[in-house]
Design a protein around this motif. Sequence first.
Motif, PDB file in Angstrom:
ATOM      1  N   ASP A  31     -22.320 -33.531  97.663  1.00  0.00           N
ATOM      2  CA  ASP A  31     -22.932 -34.476  96.721  1.00  0.00           C
ATOM      3  C   ASP A  31     -24.434 -34.662  96.931  1.00  0.00           C
ATOM      4  O   ASP A  31     -25.002 -35.664  96.499  1.00  0.00           O
ATOM      5  CB  ASP A  31     -22.247 -35.842  96.766  1.00  0.00           C
ATOM      6  N   TYR A  32     -25.062 -33.721  97.597  1.00  0.00           N
ATOM      7  CA  TYR A  32     -26.508 -33.785  97.765  1.00  0.00           C
ATOM      8  C   TYR A  32     -27.185 -32.640  97.017  1.00  0.00           C
ATOM      9  O   TYR A  32     -26.613 -31.566  96.846  1.00  0.00           O
ATOM     10  CB  TYR A  32     -26.897 -33.688  99.244  1.00  0.00           C
ATOM     11  N   ALA A  33     -28.380 -32.905  96.597  1.00  0.00           N
ATOM     12  CA  ALA A  33     -29.277 -31.846  96.159  1.00  0.00           C
ATOM     13  C   ALA A  33     -30.219 -31.565  97.323  1.00  0.00           C
ATOM     14  O   ALA A  33     -30.722 -32.497  97.959  1.00  0.00           O
ATOM     15  CB  ALA A  33     -30.073 -32.266  94.932  1.00  0.00           C
ATOM     16  N   ILE A  34     -30.410 -30.299  97.615  1.00  0.00           N
ATOM     17  CA  ILE A  34     -31.283 -29.904  98.721  1.00  0.00           C
ATOM     18  C   ILE A  34     -32.505 -29.219  98.138  1.00  0.00           C
ATOM     19  O   ILE A  34     -32.390 -28.254  97.383  1.00  0.00           O
ATOM     20  CB  ILE A  34     -30.569 -28.945  99.678  1.00  0.00           C
ATOM     21  N   ALA A  97     -35.427 -31.059 102.232  1.00  0.00           N
ATOM     22  CA  ALA A  97     -35.091 -32.467 102.052  1.00  0.00           C
ATOM     23  C   ALA A  97     -33.770 -32.570 101.306  1.00  0.00           C
ATOM     24  O   ALA A  97     -33.393 -31.657 100.569  1.00  0.00           O
ATOM     25  CB  ALA A  97     -36.204 -33.183 101.281  1.00  0.00           C
ATOM     26  N   ALA A  98     -33.097 -33.692 101.507  1.00  0.00           N
ATOM     27  CA  ALA A  98     -31.799 -33.909 100.874  1.00  0.00           C
ATOM     28  C   ALA A  98     -31.831 -35.185 100.044  1.00  0.00           C
ATOM     29  O   ALA A  98     -32.316 -36.220 100.513  1.00  0.00           O
ATOM     30  CB  ALA A  98     -30.698 -33.998 101.937  1.00  0.00           C
ATOM     31  N   SER A  99     -31.291 -35.081  98.836  1.00  0.00           N
ATOM     32  CA  SER A  99     -31.275 -36.215  97.923  1.00  0.00           C
ATOM     33  C   SER A  99     -29.860 -36.487  97.454  1.00  0.00           C
ATOM     34  O   SER A  99     -29.160 -35.568  97.013  1.00  0.00           O
ATOM     35  CB  SER A  99     -32.169 -35.926  96.722  1.00  0.00           C
ATOM     36  N   GLU A 111     -36.989 -39.507  95.446  1.00  0.00           N
ATOM     37  CA  GLU A 111     -35.545 -39.707  95.489  1.00  0.00           C
ATOM     38  C   GLU A 111     -34.881 -39.008  96.671  1.00  0.00           C
ATOM     39  O   GLU A 111     -33.672 -39.000  96.775  1.00  0.00           O
ATOM     40  CB  GLU A 111     -34.903 -39.205  94.194  1.00  0.00           C
ATOM     41  N   TYR A 112     -35.678 -38.401  97.535  1.00  0.00           N
ATOM     42  CA  TYR A 112     -35.091 -37.703  98.667  1.00  0.00           C
ATOM     43  C   TYR A 112     -34.892 -38.664  99.834  1.00  0.00           C
ATOM     44  O   TYR A 112     -35.771 -39.425 100.197  1.00  0.00           O
ATOM     45  CB  TYR A 112     -35.962 -36.512  99.069  1.00  0.00           C
ATOM     46  N   ASP A 113     -33.680 -38.587 100.413  1.00  0.00           N
ATOM     47  CA  ASP A 113     -33.290 -39.516 101.477  1.00  0.00           C
ATOM     48  C   ASP A 113     -33.699 -39.037 102.862  1.00  0.00           C
ATOM     49  O   ASP A 113     -34.040 -39.848 103.732  1.00  0.00           O
ATOM     50  CB  ASP A 113     -31.765 -39.700 101.461  1.00  0.00           C
TER      51      ASP A 113
END
Length: 125
Positions: A31-34, A97-99, A111-113
Motif C-alpha cells: 500500500d505504498y508508493a515508492i 522515499a515511501a508514501s 506526501e512522502y512519509d
Amino acid sequence: EVQLVESGGGLVQAGGSLRLSCAASGFTFDDYAIGWFRQAPGKEREGVSCISSNDGSTHYADSVKGRFTISIDNAKNTVYLQMNSLKPEDTAVYYCAASSSRWLFPPPKYEYDYWGQGTQVTVSS
C-alpha cells in the motif's frame, strides 16, 4: 525502526549504467508508493520516478523517460532504479522515499512519509 537504505551509486562515464537499490526495514511496501528523487547542488529536490506497490503503476520524469526503469521486488521489500544512457546532468544525490498517500499518483513530494539518506551518482563527460 523504519529505514530506507539506498545503495548502488557511484562514478560512471556518460553513456554508462548504474542500478540503484532501495531496501526497506521496519515496514513493508504494501500500500505504498515508492519514489526516487534526486537533488543536484544548488537545485531543488526533484522527482525522478515512482512505482505503486499495489498494481505496479509507474511514472517517470520527462528527463529520464526511455533511459531509467523502476521496478519493485515485494518479497525483498526492495525497489530498484535501473539507469541507462547516463548523462552528466543526471549527477545528483538520489533518494528513495515511501508514501502511503492514495489520493494522487505519483504522490507530491510533501506526501512522502519516509526518506532514505541518499546515494551519490556522478556522471563524468
